[in-house]
Motif scaffolding. Structure first.
Motif, PDB file in Angstrom:
ATOM      1  N   VAL A 176       0.776  -1.361   0.251  1.00 16.98           N
ATOM      2  CA  VAL A 176       0.035   0.241   0.455  1.00 16.98           C
ATOM      3  C   VAL A 176       0.824   1.263  -0.176  1.00 16.98           C
ATOM      4  O   VAL A 176       0.294   2.618  -0.194  1.00 16.98           O
ATOM      5  CB  VAL A 176      -0.665   0.143   0.761  1.00 16.98           C
ATOM      6  N   GLN A 177       2.216   1.038   0.108  1.00 19.68           N
ATOM      7  CA  GLN A 177       3.023   2.261   0.327  1.00 19.68           C
ATOM      8  C   GLN A 177       3.755   2.668  -0.897  1.00 19.68           C
ATOM      9  O   GLN A 177       4.842   3.603  -0.808  1.00 19.68           O
ATOM     10  CB  GLN A 177       4.242   1.967   1.643  1.00 19.68           C
ATOM     11  N   GLY A 178       3.277   1.882  -2.120  1.00 14.60           N
ATOM     12  CA  GLY A 178       4.043   2.645  -3.561  1.00 14.60           C
ATOM     13  C   GLY A 178       5.582   0.804  -3.402  1.00 14.60           C
ATOM     14  O   GLY A 178       5.576   2.126  -4.785  1.00 14.60           O
ATOM     15  N   ILE A 179       5.679   0.152  -2.375  1.00 12.58           N
ATOM     16  CA  ILE A 179       6.758  -0.086  -2.254  1.00 12.58           C
ATOM     17  C   ILE A 179       7.051  -1.657  -2.204  1.00 12.58           C
ATOM     18  O   ILE A 179       6.010  -2.202  -2.199  1.00 12.58           O
ATOM     19  CB  ILE A 179       7.813   0.212  -1.106  1.00 12.58           C
ATOM     20  N   MET A 180       7.566  -2.420  -2.868  1.00 15.35           N
ATOM     21  CA  MET A 180       8.404  -3.879  -2.802  1.00 15.35           C
ATOM     22  C   MET A 180       7.820  -4.861  -1.101  1.00 15.35           C
ATOM     23  O   MET A 180       8.840  -3.859   0.137  1.00 15.35           O
ATOM     24  CB  MET A 180       9.247  -4.412  -3.543  1.00 15.35           C
ATOM     25  N   LEU A 205      12.482  -1.255  -3.424  1.00 14.20           N
ATOM     26  CA  LEU A 205      11.847  -1.368  -4.727  1.00 14.20           C
ATOM     27  C   LEU A 205      10.629  -0.809  -5.031  1.00 14.20           C
ATOM     28  O   LEU A 205       9.709  -0.933  -4.168  1.00 14.20           O
ATOM     29  CB  LEU A 205      12.152  -2.649  -5.173  1.00 14.20           C
ATOM     30  N   LYS A 206      10.439  -0.638  -6.480  1.00 15.83           N
ATOM     31  CA  LYS A 206       9.070   0.207  -7.101  1.00 15.83           C
ATOM     32  C   LYS A 206       8.591  -0.850  -7.727  1.00 15.83           C
ATOM     33  O   LYS A 206       9.564  -1.426  -8.683  1.00 15.83           O
ATOM     34  CB  LYS A 206       9.645   1.100  -6.355  1.00 15.83           C
ATOM     35  N   LYS A 207       7.483  -0.689  -7.843  1.00 16.95           N
ATOM     36  CA  LYS A 207       6.702  -1.107  -9.097  1.00 16.95           C
ATOM     37  C   LYS A 207       7.711  -0.774 -10.683  1.00 16.95           C
ATOM     38  O   LYS A 207       8.253  -0.014 -10.930  1.00 16.95           O
ATOM     39  CB  LYS A 207       5.230  -0.660  -9.844  1.00 16.95           C
ATOM     40  N   ASP A 208       7.381  -1.919 -11.208  1.00 16.40           N
ATOM     41  CA  ASP A 208       7.973  -2.032 -12.866  1.00 16.40           C
ATOM     42  C   ASP A 208       9.686  -1.950 -12.232  1.00 16.40           C
ATOM     43  O   ASP A 208      10.088  -1.608 -13.384  1.00 16.40           O
ATOM     44  CB  ASP A 208       7.989  -0.717 -13.190  1.00 16.40           C
TER      45      ASP A 208
END
Length: 138
Positions: A16-20, A68-71
């Motif tokens: 939910v924080q936008g991180i892995m 790490l983040k999305k993609d």
């Protein structure tokens, strides 16, 4: 010898924080480590299990440095070390690297045990494949 594999963060691994989510870092490391063990050390988990030899983890330590983040595209590295105390175990130093920066570093320690139970050991045929590895004290 350091081994490396490339991955991209899966959408399902983002929290939910936008991180892995921290849960997934060891999974990527495990996939890389298993490929290293099979391809470089010549230990096939399926075949060995059928022969009554289980390779298991006994401990690990992970240091999270950056998220790490999305993609995100990243590399996972793996290198094997023998035990400095001469115990029948292997240490796998691993890192997750993005754009030349270490995101996560870890040491996974493993050994082999008979499927029927018994003391930890390293099979002779496996030992031949890391004879020149440096030792590591954990």
């Amino acid at each position: 010898m350091e081994y490396s594999k490339n991955y991209t963060v899966a959408d399902a691994h983002i929290d939910v924080q936008g991180i892995m989510d921290g849960l997934y870092y060891p999974f990527y490391m495990e996939e890389c480590r298993h490929d290293y063990i099979r391809e470089i050390l010549g230990f096939d988990f399926v075949q060995q299990a059928e022969n009554g030899v289980f390779m298991v983890l006994s401990e690990y330590k992970i240091k999270f440095i950056r998220s790490l983040k999305k993609d995100d595209n990243f590399d996972v590295t793996c290198a094997v070390y023998t035990d400095a105390k001469g115990l029948p175990r292997l240490h796998f130093k691993q890192s997750i690297i993005k754009n030349g920066k270490i995101m996560v570093s870890a040491v996974f320690t493993g050994t082999c045990i008979p499927a029927t139970g018994g003391r930890p050991y390293l099979p002779e045929e496996l030992k031949a494949n890391f004879a020149d590895a440096s030792s590591l004290e954990v």
